[in-house]
Design a protein around this motif. Structure first.
Motif, PDB file in Angstrom:
ATOM      1  N   MET A  54      27.281  74.105   2.039  1.00 43.24           N
ATOM      2  CA  MET A  54      26.839  73.428   3.460  1.00 43.24           C
ATOM      3  C   MET A  54      26.307  72.008   3.200  1.00 43.24           C
ATOM      4  O   MET A  54      26.833  71.085   2.941  1.00 43.24           O
ATOM      5  CB  MET A  54      25.815  74.317   4.354  1.00 43.24           C
ATOM      6  CG  MET A  54      26.007  75.954   4.137  1.00 43.24           C
ATOM      7  SD  MET A  54      27.771  76.417   4.637  1.00 43.24           S
ATOM      8  CE  MET A  54      27.238  76.801   6.315  1.00 43.24           C
ATOM      9  N   ASP A  55      24.889  71.953   3.247  1.00 35.34           N
ATOM     10  CA  ASP A  55      24.447  70.534   3.104  1.00 35.34           C
ATOM     11  C   ASP A  55      24.136  69.960   2.036  1.00 35.34           C
ATOM     12  O   ASP A  55      23.551  68.929   1.733  1.00 35.34           O
ATOM     13  CB  ASP A  55      23.152  70.446   4.222  1.00 35.34           C
ATOM     14  CG  ASP A  55      23.526  70.562   5.574  1.00 35.34           C
ATOM     15  OD1 ASP A  55      24.759  70.112   6.022  1.00 35.34           O
ATOM     16  OD2 ASP A  55      22.878  70.966   6.410  1.00 35.34           O
ATOM     17  N   SER A  56      23.953  71.056   0.660  1.00 36.58           N
ATOM     18  CA  SER A  56      23.590  70.645  -0.445  1.00 36.58           C
ATOM     19  C   SER A  56      24.679  71.103  -1.485  1.00 36.58           C
ATOM     20  O   SER A  56      25.475  71.847  -1.045  1.00 36.58           O
ATOM     21  CB  SER A  56      22.096  71.176  -0.734  1.00 36.58           C
ATOM     22  OG  SER A  56      22.370  72.346  -0.581  1.00 36.58           O
ATOM     23  N   GLY A  57      24.874  70.200  -2.523  1.00 38.99           N
ATOM     24  CA  GLY A  57      25.558  70.424  -3.395  1.00 38.99           C
ATOM     25  C   GLY A  57      25.299  71.673  -4.461  1.00 38.99           C
ATOM     26  O   GLY A  57      24.116  72.198  -4.207  1.00 38.99           O
ATOM     27  N   LEU A  58      26.131  71.939  -5.475  1.00 38.99           N
ATOM     28  CA  LEU A  58      25.900  73.272  -6.166  1.00 38.99           C
ATOM     29  C   LEU A  58      26.496  72.681  -7.720  1.00 38.99           C
ATOM     30  O   LEU A  58      27.628  72.348  -7.676  1.00 38.99           O
ATOM     31  CB  LEU A  58      26.602  74.369  -5.677  1.00 38.99           C
ATOM     32  CG  LEU A  58      26.627  75.648  -6.455  1.00 38.99           C
ATOM     33  CD1 LEU A  58      25.151  76.092  -6.550  1.00 38.99           C
ATOM     34  CD2 LEU A  58      27.233  76.693  -5.887  1.00 38.99           C
ATOM     35  N   ARG A  59      25.657  72.884  -8.612  1.00 43.35           N
ATOM     36  CA  ARG A  59      26.227  72.631 -10.094  1.00 43.35           C
ATOM     37  C   ARG A  59      26.329  73.747 -10.704  1.00 43.35           C
ATOM     38  O   ARG A  59      25.100  74.732 -10.785  1.00 43.35           O
ATOM     39  CB  ARG A  59      25.505  71.671 -10.740  1.00 43.35           C
ATOM     40  CG  ARG A  59      25.769  70.102 -10.715  1.00 43.35           C
ATOM     41  CD  ARG A  59      24.834  69.505 -11.496  1.00 43.35           C
ATOM     42  NE  ARG A  59      24.994  67.698 -11.137  1.00 43.35           N
ATOM     43  CZ  ARG A  59      24.180  66.962 -11.710  1.00 43.35           C
ATOM     44  NH1 ARG A  59      23.000  67.223 -12.112  1.00 43.35           N
ATOM     45  NH2 ARG A  59      24.441  65.735 -11.295  1.00 43.35           N
ATOM     46  N   VAL A 113      30.978  71.893 -16.764  1.00 46.39           N
ATOM     47  CA  VAL A 113      30.121  71.833 -15.576  1.00 46.39           C
ATOM     48  C   VAL A 113      30.863  71.441 -14.363  1.00 46.39           C
ATOM     49  O   VAL A 113      31.612  70.569 -14.355  1.00 46.39           O
ATOM     50  CB  VAL A 113      28.839  70.791 -15.757  1.00 46.39           C
ATOM     51  CG1 VAL A 113      27.990  70.830 -14.592  1.00 46.39           C
ATOM     52  CG2 VAL A 113      28.088  71.367 -16.982  1.00 46.39           C
ATOM     53  N   LEU A 114      30.853  72.362 -13.295  1.00 47.00           N
ATOM     54  CA  LEU A 114      31.577  72.175 -12.256  1.00 47.00           C
ATOM     55  C   LEU A 114      30.259  71.831 -11.142  1.00 47.00           C
ATOM     56  O   LEU A 114      29.522  72.462 -10.889  1.00 47.00           O
ATOM     57  CB  LEU A 114      32.107  73.411 -11.809  1.00 47.00           C
ATOM     58  CG  LEU A 114      32.922  73.673 -10.513  1.00 47.00           C
ATOM     59  CD1 LEU A 114      34.188  72.601 -10.299  1.00 47.00           C
ATOM     60  CD2 LEU A 114      33.204  75.135 -10.121  1.00 47.00           C
ATOM     61  N   GLU A 115      30.802  70.609 -10.390  1.00 44.73           N
ATOM     62  CA  GLU A 115      30.032  70.314  -9.413  1.00 44.73           C
ATOM     63  C   GLU A 115      30.671  70.382  -7.945  1.00 44.73           C
ATOM     64  O   GLU A 115      31.741  69.543  -8.013  1.00 44.73           O
ATOM     65  CB  GLU A 115      29.303  68.875  -9.628  1.00 44.73           C
ATOM     66  CG  GLU A 115      28.166  68.304  -8.544  1.00 44.73           C
ATOM     67  CD  GLU A 115      27.540  67.239  -8.892  1.00 44.73           C
ATOM     68  OE1 GLU A 115      26.170  67.203  -9.691  1.00 44.73           O
ATOM     69  OE2 GLU A 115      28.015  66.159  -8.330  1.00 44.73           O
ATOM     70  N   TYR A 122      41.192  75.781  -6.591  1.00 47.56           N
ATOM     71  CA  TYR A 122      41.776  75.144  -5.339  1.00 47.56           C
ATOM     72  C   TYR A 122      40.828  74.518  -4.580  1.00 47.56           C
ATOM     73  O   TYR A 122      39.756  75.090  -4.212  1.00 47.56           O
ATOM     74  CB  TYR A 122      42.543  76.195  -4.533  1.00 47.56           C
ATOM     75  CG  TYR A 122      43.462  75.357  -3.661  1.00 47.56           C
ATOM     76  CD1 TYR A 122      45.043  75.597  -4.055  1.00 47.56           C
ATOM     77  CD2 TYR A 122      43.068  74.939  -2.579  1.00 47.56           C
ATOM     78  CE1 TYR A 122      45.945  74.648  -3.422  1.00 47.56           C
ATOM     79  CE2 TYR A 122      44.240  74.213  -1.532  1.00 47.56           C
ATOM     80  CZ  TYR A 122      45.666  74.134  -1.962  1.00 47.56           C
ATOM     81  OH  TYR A 122      46.574  73.501  -1.513  1.00 47.56           O
ATOM     82  N   ALA A 123      40.966  73.115  -4.397  1.00 46.04           N
ATOM     83  CA  ALA A 123      39.745  72.356  -3.442  1.00 46.04           C
ATOM     84  C   ALA A 123      40.287  72.339  -2.163  1.00 46.04           C
ATOM     85  O   ALA A 123      41.428  71.598  -1.956  1.00 46.04           O
ATOM     86  CB  ALA A 123      39.573  71.124  -4.346  1.00 46.04           C
ATOM     87  N   ASN A 124      39.885  73.011  -1.174  1.00 42.67           N
ATOM     88  CA  ASN A 124      40.217  73.061  -0.008  1.00 42.67           C
ATOM     89  C   ASN A 124      39.806  71.642   0.809  1.00 42.67           C
ATOM     90  O   ASN A 124      40.424  71.088   1.395  1.00 42.67           O
ATOM     91  CB  ASN A 124      39.751  74.285   0.894  1.00 42.67           C
ATOM     92  CG  ASN A 124      40.339  75.560   0.228  1.00 42.67           C
ATOM     93  OD1 ASN A 124      39.732  75.949  -0.643  1.00 42.67           O
ATOM     94  ND2 ASN A 124      41.536  76.065   1.032  1.00 42.67           N
ATOM     95  N   VAL A 125      38.559  71.456   0.745  1.00 44.25           N
ATOM     96  CA  VAL A 125      38.104  70.386   1.369  1.00 44.25           C
ATOM     97  C   VAL A 125      36.796  69.875   0.750  1.00 44.25           C
ATOM     98  O   VAL A 125      35.828  70.814  -0.288  1.00 44.25           O
ATOM     99  CB  VAL A 125      37.643  70.716   2.788  1.00 44.25           C
ATOM    100  CG1 VAL A 125      36.593  71.608   2.983  1.00 44.25           C
ATOM    101  CG2 VAL A 125      37.454  69.557   3.627  1.00 44.25           C
ATOM    102  N   GLY A 126      36.256  68.501   0.469  1.00 46.84           N
ATOM    103  CA  GLY A 126      35.040  68.112  -0.049  1.00 46.84           C
ATOM    104  C   GLY A 126      35.398  67.550  -1.407  1.00 46.84           C
ATOM    105  O   GLY A 126      36.422  67.035  -1.712  1.00 46.84           O
ATOM    106  N   SER A 127      34.298  67.703  -2.082  1.00 45.83           N
ATOM    107  CA  SER A 127      34.170  67.067  -3.582  1.00 45.83           C
ATOM    108  C   SER A 127      33.997  68.044  -4.746  1.00 45.83           C
ATOM    109  O   SER A 127      33.007  68.974  -4.593  1.00 45.83           O
ATOM    110  CB  SER A 127      32.987  65.833  -3.436  1.00 45.83           C
ATOM    111  OG  SER A 127      33.114  65.066  -2.555  1.00 45.83           O
TER     112      SER A 127
END
Lengths: 289, 196
Positions: free
Chosen positions: A146-151, A159-161, A182-187
């Motif tokens: 959501m509003d914060s990333g995840l490592r 390491v996947l971020e 599969y990257a749907n949206v975002g970084s």
């Protein structure tokens, strides 16, 4: 009509025009007659429910199997015999889970960028629920930030971020096979580690497929296409332009457009490389220990 | 929102007559409108709409009242439309394939950046033009446009209904708008007379 749809669409002018389109309407006679039949069906159901099982018409075996009302007596009869087995199986499962838990954990949550919520396979999990988040990512097929990333760290492989407001799906990280995501949206940012086996990771989007030999790179799925930026090593990238896999080297960017326009190759974008450098430093420190 | 009223949903699942009546009033126009946009002909739309309500009546007990009602209802409607296409396969093979084949089409580019004369057409004429232009869209695009624009379903729900990911649905929606624009611009010359 949706007020926010203009910002989602690439053609707000068309949407303004669509406001004038009306929903097709049925003839009043059809509307009224179907309503009558729909509600009459309700009366039949009530009548059937209150008439008692003895007065019901005989039902087929298949119906009885699928109808919860029909299956209750059978379940009741089997209950005393099934219960001990269920109990034993539960105990065995719990013991197995706690005894082998550490051995089977492959992913570690190594950063939650300030906290927040994530959706893992449909479960909404707060970053403070560390145990639940850790368990969920082990077998996750879909993760949304959501509003914060995840490592996340996968053994010493990578390491996947995931950046904020990112959704990835079809996660597949089998121990002895090709990893894919599969990257749907975002970084989505990746940096590979000391035990990463070359050419083992594929990252896909609607616009491109990348094969990773060993590197630090990021994929940003944007409104008009997908941007690949590489800060270390080389990423093989098929931008679906008919040229197959092409190398994208450190310091370079490749952009594939949704429209199918010719992909763009240029210098890596600082907006994308800065978080990648940060990830690279983080991983270096992690694996130096 | 009535659709989220737990009391209403509980009574609906129990097939309470009043709740079913409210449900019918809430959904009849939406379902008929959706079906009619896809099957085009009135009598076919009536047949399919009736199938949808019969199915809902039979399966409402399985509805999980913790979930949103609209996606559940429109999933049934979408499946009934698909059943309809399948039953008419020998007549409508092309339509059947276009349900899932739209995404392979090249992205259409608008003839012109602005709609210009479209805005000058009288409302009634414009509605007829819009209806015809929507009717010319391939079925898959039309379905996505109707579910998103007219029924206001979220992209992710539409994706679940039609078996696509959210990005693909967003893309299909954008393509539908682009193709609709082209369809409209082709018609404006004959309908509005190009009085820009």
């Amino acid at each position: 009509m949706k007020p926010e749809s203009s910002s989602e669409s690439r053609d707000p002018e068309m949407e303004r025009l669509l406001v004038r389109a009306l929903r097709p309407t049925a003839s009043p006679a059809f509307r009224a007659s179907l309503k009558e039949r729909f509600l009459a069906g309700a009366d039949e159901v009530v009548a059937e429910d209150t008439a008692g099982s003895a007065e019901r018409a005989p039902r087929s075996a298949a119906e009885i199997r699928t109808d919860p009302r029909g299956s209750i007596p059978e379940r009741t009869r089997l209950f005393p015999f099934v219960w001990p087995f269920v109990l034993a199986a539960s105990v065995a499962f719990i013991l197995h889970f706690f005894l082998t838990r550490d051995a089977v954990l492959r992913w570690r949550v190594v950063g939650t960028n300030g906290g927040g919520e994530y959706i893992v396979d449909g479960q909404r999990i707060h970053s403070s629920e560390t145990g639940r988040l850790l368990d969920a990512v082990q077998t996750a097929h879909e993760i949304e930030t959501m509003d914060s990333g995840l490592r996340l760290q996968l053994n010493d492989d990578l390491v996947l971020e995931l950046g904020p407001k990112t959704r990835v799906s079809s996660l597949s990280f089998p121990p002895a096979n090709i990893y894919s995501i599969y990257a749907n949206v975002g970084s989505v940012r990746v940096t590979t580690g000391p035990t990463f086996d070359g050419n083992r990771l594929r990252v896909l989007t609607d616009d491109m497929e990348t094969a990773v030999v060993g590197t630090t790179f990021g994929i940003d799925v944007e409104k008009i296409g997908t941007c690949l930026c590489c800060v270390a090593g080389v990423v093989e990238c098929d931008a679906r332009d008919g040229r197959g896999m092409q190398p994208t080297e450190a310091g370079k960017m490749r952009f594939a457009f949704h429209s199918g326009a010719k992909p763009m190759l240029g210098d890596a974008v600082s907006k994308h490389t800065e978080p990648l450098e940060s990830l690279k430093s983080f991983a270096s420190a992690l694996w130096k220990k | 929102m009535e659709e989220r009223d737990q009391d209403f949903l509980s009574r609906l699942v129990a097939r309470d007559r009043d709740a079913l009546g409210r449900f019918y009033e809430l959904f009849f126009d939406r379902i008929y409108g959706y079906v009619r946009r896809l099957v085009v002909e009135d009598h076919l739309a009536e047949d399919v709409t009736q199938d949808v309500f019969v199915h809902i009546h039979r399966s409402i007990q399985t509805f999980d009242s913790a979930r949103d009602l609209s996606p559940w209802v429109f999933t049934i409607a979408a499946n009934k439309v698909r059943d309809h296409w399948r039953s008419r396969r020998h007549h409508d093979a092309l339509r059947e394939t276009s349900l899932d084949g739209d995404d392979a089409r090249p992205l259409v580019e608008p003839v012109d950046g602005a709609l210009g004369p479209l805005f000058d057409i009288e409302n009634r004429e414009l509605r007829a033009t819009l209806d015809a232009a929507i009717g010319e869209l391939p079925v898959g695009m039309r379905e996505t446009l109707v579910l998103r624009w007219f029924e206001e379903l979220p992209f992710d729900e539409i994706g679940r209904m039609i078996g696509r990911n959210e990005t693909a649905v967003r893309k299909r929606y954008s393509r539908a708008l682009a193709e609709l624009r082209v369809n409209l611009e082709k018609r404006v010359g004959t309908v509005g007379g190009g009085n820009a």
